[in-house]
Enzyme design. Structure first.
Site, PDB file in Angstrom:
ATOM      1  N   GLY A   1      -9.353  -6.728   8.701  1.00 43.37           N
ATOM      2  CA  GLY A   1      -7.976  -5.550   9.094  1.00 43.37           C
ATOM      3  C   GLY A   1      -7.713  -6.283  11.097  1.00 43.37           C
ATOM      4  O   GLY A   1      -6.836  -7.171  10.468  1.00 43.37           O
ATOM      5  N   ARG A   2      -8.882  -6.199  11.786  1.00 44.56           N
ATOM      6  CA  ARG A   2      -8.021  -5.812  13.275  1.00 44.56           C
ATOM      7  C   ARG A   2      -8.145  -7.878  13.170  1.00 44.56           C
ATOM      8  O   ARG A   2      -7.323  -8.391  13.752  1.00 44.56           O
ATOM      9  CB  ARG A   2      -9.017  -5.750  13.918  1.00 44.56           C
ATOM     10  CG  ARG A   2      -8.284  -4.072  13.641  1.00 44.56           C
ATOM     11  CD  ARG A   2      -9.720  -3.364  14.615  1.00 44.56           C
ATOM     12  NE  ARG A   2     -10.507  -3.136  13.976  1.00 44.56           N
ATOM     13  CZ  ARG A   2     -12.272  -2.612  14.323  1.00 44.56           C
ATOM     14  NH1 ARG A   2     -12.082  -1.667  15.445  1.00 44.56           N
ATOM     15  NH2 ARG A   2     -13.063  -2.777  13.120  1.00 44.56           N
TER      16      ARG A   2
ATOM     17  N   GLN B   1       0.984  -1.369   0.144  1.00 43.57           N
ATOM     18  CA  GLN B   1      -0.381  -0.020   0.157  1.00 43.57           C
ATOM     19  C   GLN B   1       0.980   1.240   0.387  1.00 43.57           C
ATOM     20  O   GLN B   1       1.558   1.132   0.864  1.00 43.57           O
ATOM     21  CB  GLN B   1      -1.346   0.148   1.388  1.00 43.57           C
ATOM     22  CG  GLN B   1      -1.856   1.461   1.137  1.00 43.57           C
ATOM     23  CD  GLN B   1      -2.494   1.818   2.327  1.00 43.57           C
ATOM     24  OE1 GLN B   1      -2.254   1.467   3.398  1.00 43.57           O
ATOM     25  NE2 GLN B   1      -4.542   1.705   1.862  1.00 43.57           N
TER      26      GLN B   1
ATOM     27  N   ARG C   1      -7.534   2.538  -2.630  1.00 41.78           N
ATOM     28  CA  ARG C   1      -8.531   2.505  -1.903  1.00 41.78           C
ATOM     29  C   ARG C   1      -9.339   4.047  -1.612  1.00 41.78           C
ATOM     30  O   ARG C   1      -8.242   4.961  -1.248  1.00 41.78           O
ATOM     31  CB  ARG C   1      -7.594   2.404  -0.473  1.00 41.78           C
ATOM     32  CG  ARG C   1      -8.623   1.711   0.344  1.00 41.78           C
ATOM     33  CD  ARG C   1      -7.848   0.902   1.934  1.00 41.78           C
ATOM     34  NE  ARG C   1      -8.487   0.252   2.472  1.00 41.78           N
ATOM     35  CZ  ARG C   1      -8.924  -0.086   3.750  1.00 41.78           C
ATOM     36  NH1 ARG C   1      -8.326   0.520   5.043  1.00 41.78           N
ATOM     37  NH2 ARG C   1      -9.274  -1.078   4.074  1.00 41.78           N
TER      38      ARG C   1
ATOM     39  N   TYR D   1      -5.578  11.059   4.233  1.00 41.43           N
ATOM     40  CA  TYR D   1      -4.082  11.479   3.531  1.00 41.43           C
ATOM     41  C   TYR D   1      -4.279  12.000   2.209  1.00 41.43           C
ATOM     42  O   TYR D   1      -4.922  11.987   1.963  1.00 41.43           O
ATOM     43  CB  TYR D   1      -3.422   9.706   3.624  1.00 41.43           C
ATOM     44  CG  TYR D   1      -3.413   9.652   4.721  1.00 41.43           C
ATOM     45  CD1 TYR D   1      -2.503  10.125   5.358  1.00 41.43           C
ATOM     46  CD2 TYR D   1      -3.969   7.892   5.262  1.00 41.43           C
ATOM     47  CE1 TYR D   1      -2.810   9.349   7.421  1.00 41.43           C
ATOM     48  CE2 TYR D   1      -4.658   7.694   6.707  1.00 41.43           C
ATOM     49  CZ  TYR D   1      -3.583   8.170   7.378  1.00 41.43           C
ATOM     50  OH  TYR D   1      -3.673   8.083   8.825  1.00 41.43           O
TER      51      TYR D   1
HETATM   52  C1  LIG Z   1      -3.505  -1.392  13.149  1.00 38.32           C
HETATM   53  C2  LIG Z   1      -4.555  -0.511  12.833  1.00 38.32           C
HETATM   54  C3  LIG Z   1      -3.513   0.264  11.116  1.00 38.32           C
HETATM   55  C4  LIG Z   1      -4.311   0.222  10.501  1.00 38.32           C
HETATM   56  N1  LIG Z   1      -3.477   1.055   9.172  1.00 38.32           N
HETATM   57  C5  LIG Z   1      -4.157   1.076   7.814  1.00 38.32           C
HETATM   58  C6  LIG Z   1      -2.935   1.807   7.288  1.00 38.32           C
HETATM   59  O1  LIG Z   1      -1.964   1.605   7.035  1.00 38.32           O
HETATM   60  N2  LIG Z   1      -3.521   1.699   5.810  1.00 38.32           N
HETATM   61  C7  LIG Z   1      -5.141   1.515   5.557  1.00 38.32           C
HETATM   62  O2  LIG Z   1      -5.629   1.527   4.180  1.00 38.32           O
HETATM   63  N3  LIG Z   1      -6.275   1.902   6.778  1.00 38.32           N
HETATM   64  C8  LIG Z   1      -5.286   1.055   7.877  1.00 38.32           C
HETATM   65  N4  LIG Z   1      -6.292  -0.020   8.713  1.00 38.32           N
HETATM   66  C9  LIG Z   1      -7.522   0.493   8.175  1.00 38.32           C
HETATM   67  C10 LIG Z   1      -7.859  -0.589   8.084  1.00 38.32           C
HETATM   68  O3  LIG Z   1      -7.270  -1.457   7.205  1.00 38.32           O
HETATM   69  C11 LIG Z   1      -9.706  -1.467   8.294  1.00 38.32           C
HETATM   70  O4  LIG Z   1      -9.660  -0.917   7.322  1.00 38.32           O
HETATM   71  C12 LIG Z   1     -10.190  -1.447  10.093  1.00 38.32           C
HETATM   72  O5  LIG Z   1      -9.733  -2.107  10.274  1.00 38.32           O
HETATM   73  C13 LIG Z   1     -12.030  -1.776   9.912  1.00 38.32           C
HETATM   74  O6  LIG Z   1     -11.968  -3.523   9.428  1.00 38.32           O
HETATM   75  P1  LIG Z   1     -11.936  -4.466   9.988  1.00 38.32           P
HETATM   76  O7  LIG Z   1     -13.190  -4.148  10.995  1.00 38.32           O
HETATM   77  O8  LIG Z   1     -11.496  -5.556   9.593  1.00 38.32           O
HETATM   78  O9  LIG Z   1     -10.779  -4.190  11.251  1.00 38.32           O
HETATM   79  C14 LIG Z   1      -5.759  -0.115   9.823  1.00 38.32           C
HETATM   80  C15 LIG Z   1      -7.132  -0.577  10.678  1.00 38.32           C
HETATM   81  C16 LIG Z   1      -5.480  -0.976  12.245  1.00 38.32           C
HETATM   82  C17 LIG Z   1      -6.436  -1.181  13.602  1.00 38.32           C
END
Ligand SMILES: Cc1cc2nc3c(=O)[nH]c(=O)nc-3n(C[C@H](O)[C@H](O)[C@H](O)COP(=O)(O)O)c2cc1C
Length: 357
Positions: free
Chosen positions: A312-313, A98, A224, A177
Site C-alpha cells: 500500500g503505502r 475495489q 478482500r 465496511y
Molecule cells: C491512504 C490509505 C487509504 C487506504 N484505503 C483503502 C481502501 O480504500 N480500501 C482498502 O481495502 N484498504 C485501504 N487501505 C489499506 C491498504 O490497502 C493496506 O492494507 C495498508 O496500507 C497496509 O499495507 P501497507 O503497509 O503496504 O501500506 C488504505 C491505506 C492507506 C494508507
C-alpha cells in the site's frame, strides 16, 4: 523458485510479477463521483505493478463512505473511468476496481441519506463528512427483503467496471465496511437468515460474491477480507471458524482471488491459507499500523504460501516500486499529510528512482 518477480496467471491475465498495488482511498474524485485526468496519471505511473487494485469505489449513492470518492453507479462515472483504465493498459498494466459499500460507516451529510447496516448499531469513532469529522450515525437496519439488493449492488457495479475497461473487481469485504459488518458478531445482531450463527453471518458476503461471479465471471472477481480486524468497532468472536466457513463457501464460486490482511495472528492466517484452494493475495502488515509492507514481509509470505503480495503505502511514494524492489533501491518515505488532501501534491509528485549519471 517463486520470487516477487516471477510471473503469475490470474484468471485470464498474465501478471509479469507478483507485486500488487493495494487499494487506497485518495479522495480526489470530481463532483458526482467522477474519476479525473489526475487519477489516470496516478494509476498509469504505477502500471508496472503486476496488478493494481483501485481505491474503494461506491456501488450506489447510499454505499458512499467518504466524501470525494469515485463511484460506479452512473453512466457518467463509467465514462470518466474509461481514460483511467486506458492509461493503465497503454502503459502495460492491469487494474481491478475495489467495490466498497460503506454501510454504517457513512453520513447523511455525505450521501443525503441515512446510512444502512445489518443492525441499528453505530460504528465506533468519527466518520469523514463534507463538514469535517462527525460521530458515526446510527444506521437503519436493513429489512430482510432489502438485503439482496445491496448484495446485488456489488454485481451491478462490477458490470459497470468491466464496461469502463477494468480487468475485474475486488469486493471490499474488509475493514469494517458493509460486508465486514455482516460478518461481525457485534455489528450484526440480526435474528433472520443474515445474522446469528456463522452460516448466516457469511451469507451476505457469499451472495455478493455469487452475484458478481454471475455478472462478470469468477476470473474477474476477487474479495478482500480482514479476519479478526476491529476497524470501526467491528468484532468477530469466532474468527477461525467464521473465515474457514466463508472460504469454503467462496471456493465453490471459484473467484479469482482472496486478498487477506494480516489482521489475525500468523497461525490463524496460515490456517486460512490452507482452507483456501485458490489464489491468495497477502497484505502482510496491519493496515494503518506503524510499519509498512517491505521486501522481507513479501518474501516471508511467499514462503508461507501466498501467491501475490500487496503493497500500500510504499506504492504511494514509489510509483516505480517494482523496479525499486527488484534492484534493492531505496524506498522513498510517504507523506501522510497528503493522503486525503486533494490536488496533485503528494499524488502525482513522487518521482521514479533517479540514477546517478
Ligand atoms: C491512504 C490509505 C487509504 C487506504 N484505503 C483503502 C481502501 O480504500 N480500501 C482498502 O481495502 N484498504 C485501504 N487501505 C489499506 C491498504 O490497502 C493496506 O492494507 C495498508 O496500507 C497496509 O499495507 P501497507 O503497509 O503496504 O501500506 C488504505 C491505506 C492507506 C494508507
Amino acid at each position: 523458485m517463486t520470487t516477487l518477480f516471477t510471473s503469475y496467471r490470474l484468471g485470464g491475465l498474465t501478471l509479469p510479477n507478483r507485486v500488487v498495488m493495494a487499494p487506497m482511498t485518495r479522495v480526489r474524485a470530481a463532483a458526482g463521483g467522477l474519476a479525473t485526468p489526475s487519477m489516470a496519471a496516478y494509476y498509469a505511473q504505477r502500471a508496472t505493478a503486476g496488478l493494481i487494485v483501485s481505491e474503494g469505489v461506491q456501488p450506489s449513492v447510499i454505499g458512499q463512505s467518504n466524501p470525494g470518492t469515485p463511484g460506479l453507479h452512473t453512466d457518467e462515472q463509467v465514462a470518466a473511468w474509461r481514460p483511467v483504465t486506458a492509461a493503465v493498459h497503454a502503459n502495460g498494466g492491469r487494474i481491478f476496481a475495489q467495490i466498497m459499500h460503506g454501510g454504517r460507516v457513512s453520513h447523511p451529510d455525505t450521501t443525503g441519506m441515512r446510512p444502512v447496516g445489518p443492525s441499528a448499531v453505530p460504528a465506533v469513532g468519527e466518520v469523514f463528512t463534507p463538514n469535517g469529522p462527525q460521530p458515526a450515525p446510527t444506521p437503519r437496519a436493513l429489512g430482510t427483503a432489502e438485503v439482496p439488493e445491496h448484495a446485488r449492488s456489488y454485481a451491478q457495479a462490477a458490470r459497470r467496471a468491466v464496461d469502463a475497461g477494468f480487468d475485474g473487481v475486488e469486493l471490499h469485504g474488509a475493514n469494517g465496511y458493509l460486508i465486514s459488518q455482516f460478518l461481525s458478531s457485534n455489528a450484526n445482531l440480526r435474528t433472520d437468515r443474515y445474522g446469528g450463527p456463522v452460516a448466516n453471518r457469511i451469507r451476505f458476503a457469499v451472495e455478493a460474491v455469487s452475484a458478481t461471479v454471475d455478472a462478470v465471471g469468477g476470473a474477474r472477481t476477487g474479495i478482500r477480507l480482514s479476519p479478526g480486524g476491529t476497524f470501526w468497532g467491528v468484532e468477530d468472536t469466532d474468527v477461525r471458524e467464521l473465515y474457514t466457513a466463508l472460504l469454503t463457501e467462496l471456493a465453490r464460486l471459484e473467484p479469482a482471488y482472496v486478498h487477506l490482511e494480516a489482521t489475525a495472528d500468523e497461525e490463524t492466517l496460515v490456517a486460512l491459507r490452507r482452507a483456501w484452494p485458490g489464489t491468495l493475495v497477502m497484505n502482510p502488515v496491519l493496515p494503518m499500523g506503524p510499519k509498512q509492507t517491505g521486501r522481507e514481509d513479501a518474501d516471508h509470505w511467499l514462503g508461507l504460501g501466498a501467491d501475490l503480495i500487496s503493497f500500500g503505502r510504499a506504492f504511494i511514494a514509489n510509483p516505480d516500486l517494482v523496479e525499486r524492489l527488484r534492484g534493492g533501491l531505496p524506498i522513498a518515505p510517504v507523506d501522510e499529510a497528503t493522503y486525503y488532501q486533494g490536488g496533485d501534491a503528494g499524488y502525482l509528485t513522487y518521482s521514479t528512482h533517479q540514477y546517478e549519471a
